[in-house]
Design a protein around this motif. Sequence first.
Motif, PDB file in Angstrom:
ATOM      1  N   THR A 436      43.294  37.198  32.751  1.00 32.77           N
ATOM      2  CA  THR A 436      43.169  38.667  33.476  1.00 32.77           C
ATOM      3  C   THR A 436      41.765  39.172  34.602  1.00 32.77           C
ATOM      4  O   THR A 436      41.443  39.705  35.329  1.00 32.77           O
ATOM      5  N   ARG A 437      40.113  38.319  34.228  1.00 32.75           N
ATOM      6  CA  ARG A 437      39.373  38.477  35.331  1.00 32.75           C
ATOM      7  C   ARG A 437      40.095  38.213  36.474  1.00 32.75           C
ATOM      8  O   ARG A 437      39.566  38.650  37.446  1.00 32.75           O
ATOM      9  N   ASN A 440      42.146  39.990  37.805  1.00 33.29           N
ATOM     10  CA  ASN A 440      41.311  40.802  38.930  1.00 33.29           C
ATOM     11  C   ASN A 440      40.414  41.091  39.744  1.00 33.29           C
ATOM     12  O   ASN A 440      40.270  42.057  40.878  1.00 33.29           O
TER      13      ASN A 440
END
Length: 573
Positions: A436-437, A440
């Motif tokens: 998810t990093r 993002n």
Amino acid sequence: MAVDTLVEIPQSNLSGAARVLVHAGKLNPKTAEELARGAKERRATFVSAVIGAGAMQSSDLAHTLSSALALPLLDLAAVDVAKLPRGIVDSKLAAQYQLTVLGKRGNRLFIGAADPTDQEAAERIKFATQLSPEWVIVEYDKLMRLLETQGADVNATVESLAGGEFDFDVSDEDTSQEGAEVAAEVEDAPVVRFLQKMLIDAINMRASDLHFEPYEYNYRVRFRIDGELREITQPPVAIKDKLASRIKVISRLDIAEKRVPQDGRLKLKFGNRAIDFRISTLPTLFGEKIVIRILDPSSAKLGIEALGYEKVERDRLLHAIRRPYGMVLVTGPTGSGKTVSLYTCLNLLNQPGVNICTVEDPAEINLPGVNQVNVNDKAGLTFAAALKSFLRQDPDIVMVGEIRDLETADIAIKAAQTGHLVMSTLHTNDAPSTLTRLLNMGVAPFNIAASVLLITAQRLARRLCENCKAQADYPRESLLKAGFAEAELDGSWRPYRAVGCSACNNGYKGRVGLYQVMPITEPIQRIILAEGSSMDIAAQAQKEGVRDLRQAGLVKVRAGVTTLEEVISVTNE
């Protein structure tokens, strides 16, 4: 017998301690005179001469003096060194007369010494502190160990290092006229030797970092040992500027610049061993705080078995790094061992037929056969710029020190998709949150799913000392709350607790890795493409048998490698 009555003993030409030992029948007068003469010639104390000659044991000598002089006897091994008062007696004075301050009550100062008959020491302390010294007898060998750990005997202990075969790899460049003047001023033997002693002590104590911290009224040196900061000494505040300048000289930093942080490196050579150090300076209210990180190249050659991977985790990692292309990511906070893990993998892959390129900020471990590049933002050599250049250097394996931005991530993923094995690190809490990093950051989901092969998250937990660990009785409810399954608590094993002995640090010695090794399987790829959350990825990984960091720690607890308290402190539920 009081100290004042010693004049009644016939051997009046001997020191007080010598006369006590002769009177007690522990030494004959001739031996006492010879030892006293030798001590005077060497400018040493009589007690040190007696112990050094083997004429008496430290414990016997201390008991004899205590009984004869009617003074209390204290076992320093039972004293918490960290709680002893500091700064009351100057460290040089304490070193000169071989004594330590044990406590203060009203106008009385309790002094621990192996020889309480030294009237000169009593007068000096009384004059310097305006307090009345009260003597407590301690064993000589334990006192010497205490003084060494406190760093009280800076000048004396560093002199013993002067004959060792070590040297700094120092540049001869002069930064400025002012810098040259400061450099000449700090060629001060005590400061130079004190720094060398601190570095060598840190290596011998297996420290990972040294902290030199200036405050308004004191100066503190701490080592990070097995992940914990431990205060080692408090040298005089007056040396803080000279010590900072000395460190800057040998690490090629600008000695005249004290307003902004600086980063540098130095190398310490002694014998056939060379160890690199990374230097970071930071201006604070009362001077420059300096942190030195020890970069031991031998740590990359330990082998993957020594890092603490369980068999299933090790097999998953080895399978991923032996793939011809794709991306392997290592995540965790600063100081969790990511660099050592990456270099251990590179060491396995480092063969004559393989071209390996790395870009780091900075390169921490020198590995022969690997082309290493340091980031230089001022010159425009960023992670992204170096990666672009690497792709024109015909690499097989590329290692990026850290993926910090979208540009670096995009180039790394393109390299992974065009026939290169890419290895890198990110600062995330666990393996699922790494994906998810990247989302993002702006990396397209299909690029992540197509390129990332495996993510390993890691922490370092302190390893139990094998000499003193003992079995513990935890309530069943506590073990269940920590994460153990009901079926695991069948009574076939018991956890261990830290005890502490002379060979370890409060029951721990060394560290062991806790790993969450998550291969990117087809079901996880589908979650990524659907832009699922890290919780969705974590749930799928659990179904596939991937342990989270807490579960990996509990495996180590069950194996008796570490304690439940340590695992709870370094992992989240």
